[in-house]
Design a protein around this motif. Structure first.
Motif: not given
Length: 464
Positions: A74-103
């Protein structure tokens, strides 16, 4: 009761084995290896994370909370889940955008782009042409273009009079079609004389010229060269974009996912931004699979002078990749992103390894384009866009090659690092593969891009 207990025990065993397997698959991509069987597990990170959640929940429900083995998995699986989510989290709407949006954007500063992997010997030209007619991009870049695809896309040339077409019977075929005038469009061979890429200036309606780099590195193989040639090609392409004096756009099928370590290094070296960050996965491959099993393998990156107007993956056109569409706005005076840290030793090692592997690869003679090799690299380039503007004014534009003082490029701030990106005039033979067809407008002091002149186009990373 015995039957129910047996089923529960069997289910627990299955969940335990699955958890161990998923933990191992989460660890493998962290190994410093170029083996494809290791790096392939960089791709399904969202899927691995999606399976880990119910597996761990099932272990909590069915397992013995006092068992050391259960606590450990359970500890190893939880750590693995954190590792995976940490990689894909920037590519969700929960993360700040890197490229600014033009109005908004003035029409003469906008640039729209469609990129697609056509898949060799596939049909679907009519669907692709229909998508292009619907979206009306300024630029179309396609890879895996063979002669049949090239013939099928001939109608594009009516609306896209500026083009560079390089058909090949293998993964290396590609083409650039543009409504905008091309400046010194050329097929390059960055890593070796076999894997092509396209470099061209795009003259916007305002008159500003931006650099376009179209790439499709060699696909990794399970028991062959692994990812080393792909990684070296990407770093060389990023270096070319990062040291150029113009705002840069890079597009294509990188044979790498957006969250991979190599893609991150590629972006830092080139000073490029990923519009997916903070907006979503925009997964494009495999197109024939359900949406939740796809990965973001096709990309559009751009330098900090651009703002994003629109990003979309388009409907299926037949091949195994979905087209990717982006609308950008050039704002050269806008705030620039801060460059991230880079690893000069690791980068130089990757490039050197790719060159060794490429030198050992012997393609059939009839498929080898007649082109010189890219000059050896000293390492990676600093961030920034106009690092060679001053130097290139003092030398002949068709003879400019860049070399980098790696230590200065990495340790100094961007403004100082520009001085270390020194242009060195050196003579190069002019070659163009006989199967490359180019057409477009001739710019003053630049290489002509008409068919008759294409055979003498320069194949180099010359910075204009």
């Amino acid at each position: 009761m015995n039957g129910g207990g047996t089923i529960a025990s069997a289910a627990l065993l299955v969940l335990f084995v699955l958890a161990v397997l998923l933990v191992l698959l989460s660890v493998l991509p962290r190994l410093h290896s170029q083996s494809w069987w290791v790096h392939v597990w960089d791709f399904p990170r969202p899927q691995v994370a999606g399976v880990l959640v119910p597996v761990l929940a099932g272990l909590v429900v069915l397992g013995d909370p006092g068992s050391p083995a259960m606590l450990g998995i359970l500890a190893a699986g939880g750590l693995a889940l954190v590792v995976q989510l940490r990689r894909i989290w920037p590519f969700t709407r929960l993360h700040a955008t890197q490229a600014q949006t033009a109005a908004g954007c003035a029409a003469d500063l906008s640039l729209s782009l469609l990129t697609a992997n056509l898949k060799l010997r596939n049909s679907g030209a009519e669907r692709l042409l229909a998508q292009i007619r619907r979206m009306r991009p300024d630029v179309v870049f396609v890879v895996e273009l063979d002669s049949s695809w090239s013939d099928a896309l001939e109608p594009l040339k009516q609306d896209y009079p500026h083009h560079l077409v390089h058909p090949r019977p293998d993964f290396g075929g590609m083409a650039l079609y543009a409504r905008l005038p091309l400046v010194d469009a050329q097929v390059q061979f960055l890593l070796d004389s076999y894997v092509p890429s396209i470099c061209a200036g795009l003259r916007l309606r305002s008159g500003a010229v931006v650099a376009f780099h179209g790439v499709h590195p060699k696909p990794p193989t399970l028991f062959g060269h692994g990812t080393v040639q792909r990684d070296a090609e990407l770093l060389l392409a990023a270096r070319s974009a990062g040291c150029g004096p113009r705002p840069a756009v890079m597009a294509g099928d990188l044979n790498a996912v957006a969250w991979s370590r190599e893609t991150g290094l590629f972006m830092r070296i080139g000073g490029l931004m990923d519009p997916r960050i903070g907006r979503g996965l925009f997964a494009t491959f495999p197109a024939t699979w359900p949406w939740f099993l796809r990965w973001p393998a096709d990309h559009v990156f751009f330098s900090g002078e651009f703002r994003l107007l629109h990003l979309a993956k388009l409907p299926e056109i037949g091949p195994d990749h979905l087209p990717l569409y982006a609308e950008l706005c050039l704002e050269p005076d806008g705030p620039q992103p801060k460059p991230g840290p880079v690893e000069p030793a690791a980068t130089a090692s990757l490039i050197a390894g790719g060159r060794r592997k490429a030198a050992a690869f012997e393609p059939p003679p009839q498929q080898v384009p007649d082109a010189g090799r890219h000059p050896d690299a000293l390492g990676e380039l600093p961030h920034g866009r106009r690092l060679l503007a001053e130097a290139t004014d003092k030398v002949q534009p068709d003879r400019v090659m860049f070399h980098i003082d790696v230590a200065a490029a990495i340790t100094r701030p961007t403004t100082s690092a520009a001085k270390s990106c020194r242009a060195v005039a050196r003579s190069r033979p002019s070659h163009t593969p006989s199967n490359t067809r180019s057409s477009g407008s001739r710019e003053a002091g630049q290489t002509a891009t008409h068919d008759a002149a294409a055979r003498s186009a320069v194949h180099s990373t010359a910075v204009r």
